[in-house]
Design a protein around this motif. Structure first.
Motif, short mmCIF file in Angstrom:
data_model
loop_
_atom_site.label_atom_id
_atom_site.label_comp_id
_atom_site.label_asym_id
_atom_site.label_seq_id
_atom_site.Cartn_x
_atom_site.Cartn_y
_atom_site.Cartn_z
N ARG A 79 1.04 -1.65 -0.47
CA ARG A 79 -0.30 -0.10 -0.05
C ARG A 79 0.49 1.20 -0.20
O ARG A 79 2.70 1.13 0.35
CB ARG A 79 -0.51 0.18 1.13
N ARG A 80 0.15 2.32 -0.12
CA ARG A 80 1.02 3.71 0.05
C ARG A 80 0.35 4.81 0.95
O ARG A 80 -0.92 4.47 0.58
CB ARG A 80 0.59 4.38 -1.80
N ILE A 81 0.80 4.41 2.14
CA ILE A 81 0.92 5.77 3.13
C ILE A 81 1.43 7.02 3.37
O ILE A 81 2.46 6.99 2.63
CB ILE A 81 1.16 4.90 4.35
N PRO A 82 0.72 7.52 2.73
CA PRO A 82 0.90 9.72 3.59
C PRO A 82 1.96 10.02 4.86
O PRO A 82 1.48 9.23 5.70
CB PRO A 82 -0.29 10.62 3.16
N MET A 83 2.44 10.69 4.17
CA MET A 83 3.66 10.37 4.95
C MET A 83 3.46 11.68 6.40
O MET A 83 3.22 12.73 6.30
CB MET A 83 5.52 11.11 4.37
N HIS A 84 3.52 11.05 7.13
CA HIS A 84 3.35 11.84 8.89
C HIS A 84 4.29 12.56 8.89
O HIS A 84 5.83 12.69 8.67
CB HIS A 84 2.46 11.13 9.73
N SER A 85 3.66 14.58 9.44
CA SER A 85 4.55 15.13 9.03
C SER A 85 6.02 15.05 10.71
O SER A 85 7.18 15.14 10.02
CB SER A 85 4.62 16.32 9.37
N ALA A 148 -10.01 6.03 11.67
CA ALA A 148 -11.83 5.65 12.12
C ALA A 148 -12.44 6.70 11.65
O ALA A 148 -13.23 7.02 11.76
CB ALA A 148 -11.35 4.43 12.33
N ARG A 149 -11.58 7.19 13.29
CA ARG A 149 -11.86 8.39 13.62
C ARG A 149 -12.19 9.96 13.48
O ARG A 149 -13.19 10.58 13.33
CB ARG A 149 -11.64 7.93 15.26
N ASN A 150 -11.18 10.00 12.60
CA ASN A 150 -11.38 11.39 11.64
C ASN A 150 -11.42 11.18 10.65
O ASN A 150 -11.16 11.57 9.34
CB ASN A 150 -9.76 11.71 11.83
N ASP A 160 -11.32 3.93 2.96
CA ASP A 160 -9.80 4.28 2.64
C ASP A 160 -9.05 3.84 3.58
O ASP A 160 -7.46 3.64 3.79
CB ASP A 160 -9.85 5.95 2.79
N VAL A 161 -9.26 3.82 5.31
CA VAL A 161 -8.84 3.10 6.12
C VAL A 161 -8.04 2.20 6.13
O VAL A 161 -6.79 1.67 6.05
CB VAL A 161 -9.92 3.50 7.82
N GLN A 162 -9.00 1.14 5.24
CA GLN A 162 -9.37 -0.46 5.28
C GLN A 162 -7.95 -0.24 4.44
O GLN A 162 -6.76 -1.08 4.38
CB GLN A 162 -10.25 -1.49 4.46
N LEU A 163 -7.79 0.63 3.32
CA LEU A 163 -6.59 0.35 2.43
C LEU A 163 -5.19 1.39 2.77
O LEU A 163 -3.83 0.28 2.50
CB LEU A 163 -7.16 1.37 1.06
N TYR A 176 -10.01 -3.73 15.19
CA TYR A 176 -9.15 -3.38 14.79
C TYR A 176 -9.54 -1.70 15.72
O TYR A 176 -8.82 -1.43 16.70
CB TYR A 176 -8.00 -2.27 13.82
N ILE A 177 -10.51 -0.74 15.46
CA ILE A 177 -10.81 0.32 16.01
C ILE A 177 -11.85 -0.03 17.45
O ILE A 177 -12.81 -0.89 17.44
CB ILE A 177 -12.15 0.66 14.88
N ASP A 178 -11.02 0.35 17.83
CA ASP A 178 -10.83 0.60 19.23
C ASP A 178 -12.22 1.92 20.14
O ASP A 178 -12.47 2.92 19.30
CB ASP A 178 -9.77 1.38 19.96
N GLY A 179 -13.03 1.80 20.46
CA GLY A 179 -14.13 2.17 21.33
C GLY A 179 -13.76 3.81 21.43
O GLY A 179 -12.84 3.89 22.40
#
Length: 191
Positions: A79-85, A148-150, A160-163, A176-179
């Motif tokens: 997959r391709r993940i955008p780089m966090h700053s 997922a929350r955002n 998109d989260v799945q990808l 995986y998503i925490d309540g």
């Protein structure tokens, strides 16, 4: 920990993790390991096998993306993940300390770290910080939960989260998503 999910990492826990590795011999490398997990959702095997060619552009500069290639991903889920700053800044520092060829994460001896070494590195870190229930998967779970929350804020969906997670099915991503108890209270109060 069979049958139980790894505990997610809170912002306060992340600050403590980063502060703790600030006093190690491998501060810059260790910071990158943490951020690859929490801010990119990489698995231990992906962190261990990540190569500089997967984070650099054609000019040798840090890219805006991490290319998790099929050959390093679980079930060939590249997959391709955008780089966090924050991760990009940490990688710039790490790149400045060595030739940016081969594995991003290297052992004390200079070779590539093995996936089990990354798992054990996290075990040692969480034990030192007394973070019970955390494992090398905690950062990944945190990344997926936060995404997922955002998602709604950015016009994205769970797909998109799945990808980003590299999962074959949305059901795996959902697991995986925490309540969020306080969020649930606010949601019910608005209903």
């Amino acid at each position: 920990m069979p049958g139980r999910q790894a505990k997610a990492i809170t912002p306060a826990m992340l600050r403590r993790m980063l502060a703790y590795v600030g006093g190690t011999d491998f501060t810059v490398r260790d910071r990158v390991i943490i951020l690859l997990s929490v801010k990119a959702g990489l698995r231990a095997c992906e962190i261990a096998r990540l190569d500089w060619s997967m984070v650099l552009d054609a000019r040798g500069q840090l890219s805006g993306f991490i290319e998790v290639r099929d050959e390093i991903a679980k079930k060939r889920g590249g997959r391709r993940i955008p780089m966090h700053s924050d991760l990009k800044c940490a990688l710039v520092k790490l790149k400045g300390r060595r030739v940016a060829i081969g594995p991003v994460i290297r052992s004390a001896r200079g070779g590539a770290m093995q996936p089990n070494s990354i798992v054990n590195w996290f075990v040692t870190l969480f034990k030192a910080l007394e973070f019970g229930g955390c494992s090398s998967h905690s950062g990944r779970r945190t990344f997926i939960t936060n995404a997922a929350r955002n998602a709604h804020r950015t016009g994205c969906s769970l797909r998109d989260v799945q990808l980003l997670a590299g999962h074959k099915s949305i059901e795996v991503t959902q697991a995986y998503i925490d309540g969020h108890t306080n969020g649930q209270r606010r949601l019910v109060a608005l209903s």
